[in-house]
Scaffold this motif. Sequence first.
Motif, short mmCIF file in Angstrom:
data_model
loop_
_atom_site.label_atom_id
_atom_site.label_comp_id
_atom_site.label_asym_id
_atom_site.label_seq_id
_atom_site.Cartn_x
_atom_site.Cartn_y
_atom_site.Cartn_z
N ALA A 107 -7.01 8.06 3.43
CA ALA A 107 -6.30 7.38 4.41
C ALA A 107 -5.97 7.93 5.78
O ALA A 107 -6.14 7.75 6.88
CB ALA A 107 -5.28 6.53 4.02
N ALA A 108 -5.38 9.29 5.63
CA ALA A 108 -4.93 10.05 6.68
C ALA A 108 -5.98 10.45 7.63
O ALA A 108 -6.04 10.54 8.95
CB ALA A 108 -4.06 11.07 6.08
N GLU A 109 -6.91 10.90 6.85
CA GLU A 109 -8.24 11.28 7.62
C GLU A 109 -8.88 10.25 8.54
O GLU A 109 -9.27 10.48 9.60
CB GLU A 109 -9.59 11.91 6.75
N HIS A 158 -8.07 1.39 8.63
CA HIS A 158 -8.81 0.01 9.01
C HIS A 158 -9.81 0.21 7.97
O HIS A 158 -11.08 0.28 8.22
CB HIS A 158 -9.42 0.33 10.48
N ASN A 159 -9.35 -0.16 6.48
CA ASN A 159 -10.24 -0.31 5.62
C ASN A 159 -9.17 -0.93 4.37
O ASN A 159 -8.50 -0.38 3.88
CB ASN A 159 -10.52 1.17 4.94
N GLU A 160 -9.87 -2.13 4.26
CA GLU A 160 -8.83 -3.04 3.57
C GLU A 160 -8.78 -2.88 2.12
O GLU A 160 -7.76 -3.05 1.25
CB GLU A 160 -9.37 -4.63 3.74
N ALA A 161 -9.78 -2.38 1.44
CA ALA A 161 -9.99 -1.91 0.05
C ALA A 161 -9.08 -0.60 -0.21
O ALA A 161 -8.38 -0.54 -1.18
CB ALA A 161 -11.37 -1.41 -0.31
N ILE A 166 -4.31 1.76 -2.27
CA ILE A 166 -2.93 2.51 -2.10
C ILE A 166 -1.74 1.76 -2.28
O ILE A 166 -0.58 2.23 -3.01
CB ILE A 166 -2.91 2.84 -0.61
N HIS A 167 -1.67 0.46 -2.15
CA HIS A 167 -0.50 -0.43 -2.33
C HIS A 167 -0.07 -0.53 -3.97
O HIS A 167 0.91 -0.42 -4.23
CB HIS A 167 -0.41 -1.67 -1.74
N SER A 168 -1.18 -0.71 -4.74
CA SER A 168 -1.18 -1.03 -5.97
C SER A 168 -0.52 0.39 -6.80
O SER A 168 0.24 0.15 -7.63
CB SER A 168 -2.37 -1.24 -6.50
N VAL A 169 -1.19 1.46 -6.36
CA VAL A 169 -0.79 2.80 -7.05
C VAL A 169 0.90 2.98 -6.57
O VAL A 169 1.49 3.37 -7.41
CB VAL A 169 -1.58 3.87 -6.77
#
Length: 243
Positions: A107-109, A158-161, A166-169
């Motif tokens: 995500a950071a990349e 900008h990637n919904e998946a 991330i949110h779940s974990v």
Amino acid sequence: MAARLFVNVCASIRHDIRNGKLKPGDKLPSERELAETLGVGRPVVREALRSLEEAGILQFRRGITGGAFVSSGDTRTVTRSITDLIFLGAISLDNITEARTCLLRFAAELAAERGTDADFDALEANIDEAVARRDEIDLHEKVRLVGSFHDHLGRAAHNEALVLLIHSVTEVVAQILLKTQPEVYDLVIESRRRLVTHLRARDREAAAAEVTAHQAELHAKVVDRARQLHTLDLTETPTAVSS
């Protein structure tokens, strides 16, 4: 036979969602109408609808205009599954940390490449709020606030998946942090300041390295206490996210 009918009803509704016949927010026909259309009894339909609700596909609303509606998505289903697998011994805390690090690093990349000034402003605003409210809010709210930083990071990618994963974990890790309560607040704030600096500079490698190093340091702070998961009594906290 009843079990087979139950599976068929679930499959029929899932099929209508996949092919666009049913969309998020749409109301399903009544139990009676579904039973007649599908040629099954209402108890079978009722059981199928409740199963789809548990899976996060449907949600029920009460009142005159209530009924079963197609959900817009619910990360709690994934969170429950991960928590259950931890208790069953299928996933260790080390596994969770490793997977979470991979997600956040990626995500950071992506954020370094795709993020906008508005995205980075949102990240900095979250950090500033966490600092300003440090001594004003209870522990649950503090974990939620600090953890929402990663929601913003996922959106900056900008990637919904990726946002969903991330949110779940992160919700699972939040429960662990609420129980172990490690002293990592300053550590978190300092790392995030550096991360945003790297993101604004569009430095993919530095952003990824910062996330990786921070997750390793955070893991080291909590691992001994968090390994005792059977004593933590993890419970579902729909709005909780972690650092």
